[in-house]
Design a protein around this motif. Structure first.
Motif, PDB file in Angstrom:
ATOM      1  N   LEU A 138       0.217 -12.616  -8.596  1.00 37.46           N
ATOM      2  CA  LEU A 138       1.523 -13.264  -8.695  1.00 37.46           C
ATOM      3  C   LEU A 138       2.566 -12.360  -9.354  1.00 37.46           C
ATOM      4  O   LEU A 138       3.740 -12.361  -8.970  1.00 37.46           O
ATOM      5  CB  LEU A 138       1.386 -14.568  -9.478  1.00 37.46           C
ATOM      6  CG  LEU A 138       2.610 -15.490  -9.497  1.00 37.46           C
ATOM      7  CD1 LEU A 138       2.977 -15.937  -8.087  1.00 37.46           C
ATOM      8  CD2 LEU A 138       2.345 -16.707 -10.377  1.00 37.46           C
ATOM      9  N   ALA A 139       2.154 -11.567 -10.338  1.00 39.45           N
ATOM     10  CA  ALA A 139       3.112 -10.754 -11.088  1.00 39.45           C
ATOM     11  C   ALA A 139       3.825  -9.742 -10.199  1.00 39.45           C
ATOM     12  O   ALA A 139       5.005  -9.431 -10.417  1.00 39.45           O
ATOM     13  CB  ALA A 139       2.391 -10.038 -12.228  1.00 39.45           C
ATOM     14  N   ASP A 140       3.132  -9.204  -9.182  1.00 36.77           N
ATOM     15  CA  ASP A 140       3.718  -8.176  -8.318  1.00 36.77           C
ATOM     16  C   ASP A 140       3.987  -8.670  -6.902  1.00 36.77           C
ATOM     17  O   ASP A 140       4.283  -7.877  -6.014  1.00 36.77           O
ATOM     18  CB  ASP A 140       2.774  -6.959  -8.252  1.00 36.77           C
ATOM     19  CG  ASP A 140       2.528  -6.360  -9.624  1.00 36.77           C
ATOM     20  OD1 ASP A 140       3.496  -6.249 -10.397  1.00 36.77           O
ATOM     21  OD2 ASP A 140       1.362  -6.035  -9.912  1.00 36.77           O
ATOM     22  N   TRP A 141       3.921  -9.972  -6.712  1.00 44.03           N
ATOM     23  CA  TRP A 141       4.037 -10.516  -5.355  1.00 44.03           C
ATOM     24  C   TRP A 141       5.476 -10.399  -4.848  1.00 44.03           C
ATOM     25  O   TRP A 141       6.432 -10.771  -5.538  1.00 44.03           O
ATOM     26  CB  TRP A 141       3.588 -11.983  -5.365  1.00 44.03           C
ATOM     27  CG  TRP A 141       3.658 -12.648  -4.023  1.00 44.03           C
ATOM     28  CD1 TRP A 141       3.005 -12.282  -2.893  1.00 44.03           C
ATOM     29  CD2 TRP A 141       4.416 -13.802  -3.685  1.00 44.03           C
ATOM     30  NE1 TRP A 141       3.303 -13.127  -1.860  1.00 44.03           N
ATOM     31  CE2 TRP A 141       4.172 -14.086  -2.330  1.00 44.03           C
ATOM     32  CE3 TRP A 141       5.273 -14.631  -4.412  1.00 44.03           C
ATOM     33  CZ2 TRP A 141       4.752 -15.158  -1.670  1.00 44.03           C
ATOM     34  CZ3 TRP A 141       5.857 -15.706  -3.754  1.00 44.03           C
ATOM     35  CH2 TRP A 141       5.602 -15.957  -2.400  1.00 44.03           C
ATOM     36  N   ASP A 142       5.627  -9.890  -3.636  1.00 40.64           N
ATOM     37  CA  ASP A 142       6.942  -9.725  -3.014  1.00 40.64           C
ATOM     38  C   ASP A 142       7.272 -10.970  -2.207  1.00 40.64           C
ATOM     39  O   ASP A 142       7.199 -10.977  -0.988  1.00 40.64           O
ATOM     40  CB  ASP A 142       6.945  -8.482  -2.119  1.00 40.64           C
ATOM     41  CG  ASP A 142       8.314  -8.235  -1.480  1.00 40.64           C
ATOM     42  OD1 ASP A 142       9.331  -8.716  -2.049  1.00 40.64           O
ATOM     43  OD2 ASP A 142       8.358  -7.589  -0.417  1.00 40.64           O
ATOM     44  N   GLY A 143       7.612 -12.058  -2.908  1.00 37.10           N
ATOM     45  CA  GLY A 143       7.878 -13.325  -2.238  1.00 37.10           C
ATOM     46  C   GLY A 143       9.274 -13.827  -2.483  1.00 37.10           C
ATOM     47  O   GLY A 143      10.109 -13.176  -3.128  1.00 37.10           O
ATOM     48  N   ASP A 144       9.539 -15.036  -1.958  1.00 34.35           N
ATOM     49  CA  ASP A 144      10.864 -15.646  -2.080  1.00 34.35           C
ATOM     50  C   ASP A 144      10.845 -16.971  -2.832  1.00 34.35           C
ATOM     51  O   ASP A 144      11.895 -17.421  -3.308  1.00 34.35           O
ATOM     52  CB  ASP A 144      11.453 -15.880  -0.687  1.00 34.35           C
ATOM     53  CG  ASP A 144      11.643 -14.587   0.073  1.00 34.35           C
ATOM     54  OD1 ASP A 144      12.469 -13.763  -0.359  1.00 34.35           O
ATOM     55  OD2 ASP A 144      10.942 -14.374   1.094  1.00 34.35           O
TER      56      ASP A 144
END
Length: 387
Positions: A52-58
Motif C-alpha cells: 500500500l505504501a508504494d501503490w500507484d493508485g487513485d
C-alpha cells in the motif's frame, strides 16, 4: 486522475456484509466504470498490506478496523472511504448503516411476538461504535415502553484471552438470570449464534422462552444456527454502491459533504424459527395469531380465523388489533409478504411459484400487493439482492 481509475478494495469476504459491499461496488463499476480494481483476499483484522505504501493508485475503499490501517491509508494521500466506522476519530469519510431503524425494526419484531421482557447482547463498549449505537437505541426504545432492558456486553471477558467455552458459560449464566419469556436483540449474527448456543447450555427453550434476533442476515451463519436465526438485512449492497459513488467524486477532486453518511432504513427482516413465538396473555388471541402465522401462506381468509374462536368470536378482531396494533387481515398480509421476501432473496424460484408459496392466488395480484407495500415490484426487490 487517469482515464481508468485504479482503485484498491480492502474489504474482507468472510461474511455476508463484506460480500454485499463488494456486490454494490461491482454494480457501480458496471454502471459508471470502468475501474481498474486491485483486490486480493483480505481479513478484517489483517495488518495493512505492505504494497500500500508504494501503490500507484487513485483511490481506496476499505473496512478500516485499526488505527494502523487508518494511518497507512491516510499516509498514501489518496482519496479513500471507510465502510466500517469502527474508529470514529479518524479522518476518513465514512458511509455505513443507520443503526436507529435497525434497532427499531428489531424492537417492533419482538414486540409483535408479544414480548414484555427485553435484552441486548453485544460486544464491549468502545469495540465498535455501530454496535454501541444499536445497544443504545434498543435500550432507549425499551425504556420508552416503561421497561428495563437487560444487557450483556461481554465486559467481563475478552475474546482474545478467554476461551469460547468460558465465554459461553458466562453468557449462559447471564441468560439463566433473566425474566422469561424474553426477546433478545444481538449486535450481529455472530453474537446471535452465540446466544442460541448459550440457551442450549442453560436449558432455555428457543423461541418459547428466549426469542433471538440478529443483524446482517448472513444466510450461512443464520441457517447453521439451531434453531435458524431471525436477522435484519441492513442492505450492504446499497452501502457499497454509495461508497463507490463517493469515492468517484473524491477522485474527481470533490469533497466529502460530511464526515459520516448513514444509509437506511434496513432492507427488512428475514424471519426464522428463533423468533417464532407468541407471548400473549389472551390465549384465544394468541391461538388466532399463531393460526394466522402457520396458515397465512395457504390462502387464509379472515373468516377462517374468526370461525375458530370458541369464545366471543365477535370481539376477536378487536382483541387481535389491541394485541398487535393491526387487523387480522393486515397480519395475514404481513406474514405472506415476509415469506415472499425471504423466497425472493434466498431462492431462484420463479415469481409465479413464489406467489403461490406465499399464499397469493394470482401472480398479478401478488405483484400489486407487493408493490403497494414495498414500493417496487417483486423482480426489482429480488434484483437488489443480486447487485
Amino acid at each position: 486522475m487517469r482515464d481508468t481509475p485504479h482503485v484498491a478494495l480492502l474489504i474482507e469476504t468472510s461474511r455476508e456484509y463484506g460480500r454485499g459491499l463488494l456486490r454494490g461496488v461491482a454494480r457501480y463499476v458496471q454502471e459508471h466504470g470502468p475501474w481498474s480494481i486491485f483486490f486480493e483476499p483480505h481479513g478484517l483484522d489483517d495488518a495493512p498490506p505492505a504494497w500500500l505504501a508504494d501503490w500507484d493508485g487513485d483511490g481506496i475503499l476499505a473496512r478500516v478496523n485499526s488505527e494502523r490501517t487508518a494511518d497507512a491509508i491516510l499516509e498514501t494521500g489518496l482519496p479513500a472511504v471507510d465502510v466500517r466506522g469502527a474508529l470514529p476519530d479518524h479522518r476518513l469519510p465514512f458511509i455505513g448503516v443507520d443503526n436507529r431503524p435497525v434497532a427499531e425494526m428489531a424492537f417492533n419484531h419482538l414486540r409483535d411476538c408479544g414480548i414484555r421482557h427485553y435484552g441486548f447482547c453485544g460486544t464491549p463498549r468502545g469495540e465498535n461504535p455501530n454496535q454501541d449505537l444499536r445497544c443504545d437505541y434498543f435500550v432507549r426504545l425499551v425504556a420508552e415502553q416503561g421497561r428495563d432492558c437487560h444487557t450483556w456486553l461481554g465486559e467481563q471477558t475478552s475474546q482474545r484471552t478467554t476461551s469460547w467455552e468460558d465465554q459461553q458459560q458466562q453468557l449462559a449464566a447471564w441468560l439463566s438470570e433473566l425474566p422469561l419469556p424474553i426477546g433478545i436483540m444481538t449486535c450481529h449474527d455472530d453474537r446471535g449464534q452465540q446466544v442460541l448456543d448459550a440457551c442450549r447450555r442453560a436449558g432455555l427453550a428457543v423461541p418459547d422462552e428466549v426469542a433471538v434476533i440478529g443483524v446482517d442476515n448472513d444466510p450461512y451463519l443464520c441457517n447453521l444456527s439451531t434453531p435458524p436465526l431471525t436477522s435484519i438485512d441492513v442492505n450492504p449492497s446499497l452501502i457499497g454502491y454509495e461508497s463507490a459513488a463517493l469515492l468517484s467524486r473524491l477522485m474527481a477532486g470533490g469533497r466529502a459533504e460530511r464526515d459520516a453518511t448513514l444509509l437506511g432504513p434496513p432492507r427488512g427482516i428475514a424471519p426464522r424459527r428463533s423468533t417464532d413465538t407468541l407471548a400473549i396473555d389472551d390465549e384465544e388471541v394468541a391461538a388466532a395469531i399463531r393460526f394466522v402465522r402457520e396458515n397465512a401462506t395457504q390462502g387464509l381468509r379472515v373468516t377462517d380465523v374468526i370461525q375458530r374462536a370458541a369464545r366471543a368470536p365477535s370481539t376477536l378482531e378487536r382483541r387481535v388489533k389491541r394485541a398487535l396494533g393491526r387487523t387480522i387481515k393486515a397480519e395475514i398480509t404481513r406474514v405472506q409478504m415476509a415469506r415472499a421476501k425471504l423466497l425472493l432473496s434466498e431462492t431462484e424460484q420463479p415469481i409465479a411459484a413464489i406467489a403461490r408459496r406465499a399464499g397469493f392466488g394470482e401472480p398479478k395480484y401478488f405483484s400489486e400487493v407487493f408493490r403497494r407495500h414495498e414500493g417496487v415490484t417483486p423482480s426489482q426487490f429480488r434484483s437488489g439482492f443480486r447487485d
